[in-house]
Design an enzyme around this catalytic site. Structure first.
Site, PDB file in Angstrom:
ATOM      1  CB  SER A 137       4.113   1.528   0.116  1.00 39.17           C
ATOM      2  OG  SER A 137       2.744   1.293   0.014  1.00 39.17           O
ATOM      3  CG  ASP A 174       0.289  -1.947   0.374  1.00 37.78           C
ATOM      4  OD1 ASP A 174      -0.139  -2.455   1.427  1.00 37.78           O
ATOM      5  OD2 ASP A 174       0.636  -0.751   0.303  1.00 37.78           O
ATOM      6  CG  ASP A 195       3.218  -0.288   3.735  1.00 37.22           C
ATOM      7  OD1 ASP A 195       2.432  -0.546   2.802  1.00 37.22           O
ATOM      8  OD2 ASP A 195       3.286   0.837   4.260  1.00 37.22           O
ATOM      9  CG  ASP A 235      -0.158   1.393   3.916  1.00 43.89           C
ATOM     10  OD1 ASP A 235      -0.151   0.740   2.846  1.00 43.89           O
ATOM     11  OD2 ASP A 235       0.351   2.542   4.006  1.00 43.89           O
TER      12      ASP A 235
END
Length: 449
Positions: A101, A241, A243, A245
Site C-alpha cells: 500500500s 496510494d 495500490d 485503494d
C-alpha cells in the site's frame, strides 16, 4: 511471536521478513483454507502493485497455490480494488494482492479476498496462520496431473476500467484534473478511466520502475500535487496510494481535502438524493471531531469502529450501510465495490462537483476540521500491543484527558503494520496539542524501548 496477519494482510520487508518461503507457505495455506470445501479444482486470481519485489513474491505465492492443486490466474500490476472486483466477476474462489500500500518500496505484503471479493475475517486468517505454524500438517500435496496451473491474463485490467465507468458514468468534459498516481498501481487504470470520461487530465508519477512507488508522491506526499493544481489552475487534484485503494484530494486553492471531508461531501450528496442507506456514514475512532459535528448538523448518523477499513466494512455489511471509510482516504462505496477504491471514490466526488456545479473548496466547507496532532512512537514490534501495561504511560494519558476536560481527546493505538504506537491528540489549540503529542510519544518510546 505476534499474530502474522495485521490490519491489512501480512506485511514486512520483502526478502527479510516477508520471505519467498513465507510467500510460498501463504500460497499453500491460503489456497487450502479458502478452497477446501470446493468440489471442483479451485482457482485464485493474483495481482500486485509496482514494487520490484512483486514478481518475486507472486512467483513464490503461485508456486504454493499450485502445489496444493489449485490454479492461479496472474493479472500483473492492478489496484487492490480491481483484484477484488475481478475475483467476483470471474467467479473464482479467491483473490490475492501483493502490495504494501502506502509503505516504502522495500516493504511488501500479501492480502487475501474471498470469492465474494471481501477481505478475510480474523477467523479465516487465524486458520491460515495455524496451518503454516503446523507445517501444513495433514495437507497432502498432489503430484502429476494434480498439480495446479498458472494462467497469465494481463488483458483483463480493462474490464475493471469499464466496470468503474459504469458505476459512475459522469461526464468530465470541462474539468481540469491533476492526478498523482504514486508510481503505483493506478498508473494505467486511473489515467485511462479519467481520460475516457472526458477529463482534461494532467497525470503525474505514472512511470513506475519498481523502486519509486510512493517516493515523494501519492497520498502520503502531497506537496507537489498541491503546487501543481495551483500552477495548472486545475479544478481538483487526486492523490492515489501505491495500490490505489485510497484517495485524498486537493481543492482548486491547493488545500488538502482528506478522507473525512470526501465522505462528508459524498454522504451529504447521497442523503439529498435519497441514496444514503439509513442516513448513516461509518468511520473509525480516528475520524476528526468535526465529522461527528457535521453529522449532527446535517441529520446524518455517524457510526464509529476501531481503526482499519476492514472493521468499517464489517460494520457496513452487518448493518446495511453503503458508505464508510477512514480519514486516510480508504472510502468504501458498498453499492459498487467490496473494498476501498481510490478511482471509484474520485468519480463519486467528481460527480458531486459536476451535478452541484460547486468548487471543491465550497463542498469541503460542509465540515469544520478540528486541529489534530499525530505522532508515531517507535517501539519494539512485539511490545506495541502492551503500552497500557506500563503505569507511567497510563497515568500520562489519564492526566491529559483530565486537562482537556471534554474539549479534546487522546487516542493511542498500535500500528497494524509497523513497529509503532500512534499517538493522536485532538483539541482547539494546534500548538498545544502538537507539544502534548510529541511529549507523550517520546515518553512511550523511552519507557518501552
Amino acid at each position: 511471536m505476534g499474530r502474522m496477519f495485521g490490519t491489512d494482510g501480512v506485511r514486512g520487508v520483502a526478502g527479510a521478513e516477508l520471505t519467498i518461503e513465507l510467500a510460498t507457505q501463504l500460497g499453500q495455506a491460503g489456497a487450502f483454507v479458502l478452497t477446501r470445501e470446493k468440489e471442483h479444482q479451485p482457482t485464485l486470481i493474483v495481482g500486485c502493485d509496482t514494487r520490484i519485489s512483486g514478481g518475486m513474491l507472486a512467483s513464490a505465492l503461485m508456486a504454493g497455490i499450485c502445489s496444493v492443486g489449485a490454479n492461479a490466474i496472474y493479472v500483473g500490476v492492478l489496484p487492490t480494488p480491481a483484484v477484488a472486483y475481478l475475483t467476483r466477476r470471474h467467479k473464482v474462489d479467491a483473490g490475492v494482492v501483493i502490495s504494501a500500500s502506502h509503505n516504502p518500496m522495500e516493504f511488501n505484503g500479501i492480502k487475501f479476498f474471498n470469492g465474494d471479493g471481501y477481505k478475510l475475517s480474523d477467523e479465516l486468517e487465524d486458520q491460515i496462520e495455524a496451518l503454516i505454524k503446523n507445517h501444513m500438517k495433514d495437507v497432502t500435496l498432489p503430484i502429476g496431473s494434480g498439480v495446479g496451473r498458472i494462467d497469465y491474463r494481463f488483458d483483463i485490467r480493462d474490464e475493471y476500467v469499464e466496470f468503474i465507468k459504469k458505476c459512475v458514468p459522469v461526464n468530465l468534459h470541462g474539468l481540469k484534473i491533476v492526478a498523482d498516481c504514486a508510481e503505483g498501481a493506478a498508473y494505467y487504470t486511473s489515467v485511462k478511466a479519467l481520460r475516457e470520461l472526458g477529463a482534461d487530465l494532467i497525470a503525474i508519477h505514472t512511470n513506475p520502475d519498481g523502486t519509486n512507488i510512493n517516493a515523494n508522491c501519492g497520498s502520503t506526499h502531497m506537496d507537489e500535487l498541491k503546487a501543481r493544481v495551483v500552477y495548472e489552475k486545475a479544478d481538483i487534484g487526486l492523490a492515489f496510494d501505491g495500490d490505489a485503494d485510497r484517495l485524498l484530494a486537493v481543492d482548486e486553492t491547493g488545500s488538502l481535502v482528506d478522507g473525512d471531508q470526501l465522505m462528508a461531501i459524498c454522504g451529504n450528496y447521497m442523503k439529498q438524493k435519497g441514496t444514503l442507506k439509513k442516513d448513516t456514514i461509518v468511520v473509525t475512532v480516528m475520524s476528526n471531531l468535526g465529522f461527528t459535528i457535521m453529522g449532527q448538523e446535517n441529520g446524518i448518523h455517524v457510526e464509529k469502529t476501531k481503526v482499519g477499513d476492514r472493521y468499517v466494512l464489517e460494520n457496513m455489511r452487518e448493518n446495511g450501510y453503503n458508505i464508510g471509510g477512514e480519514q486516510s482516504g480508504h472510502i468504501i462505496f458498498l453499492d459498487d465495490n467490496t473494498t476501498g477504491d481510490g478511482l471509484l471514490s474520485a468519480l463519486h466526488v467528481l460527480q458531486v462537483m459536476v451535478d452541484t456545479r460547486k468548487k471543491l473548496s465550497e463542498l469541503a466547507a460542509v465540515m469544520e476540521i478540528y486541529p489534530q496532532a499525530l505522532v508515531n512512537a517507535k517501539v519494539p514490534n512485539h511490545k506495541k500491543e502492551h503500552y497500557m501495561e506500563y503505569a507511567e504511560i497510563e497515568e500520562a494519558i489519564s492526566k491529559l484527558e483530565k486537562k482537556f476536560n471534554g474539549e479534546g481527546r487522546v487516542l493511542i493505538r498500535p500500528s497494524g503494520t509497523e513497529p509503532l504506537v500512534r499517538v493522536m491528540i485532538e483539541g482547539k489549540n494546534q500548538q498545544e496539542i502538537d507539544k502534548e503529542a510529541r511529549d507523550l510519544a517520546d515518553l512511550i518510546t523511552k519507557i518501552m524501548l
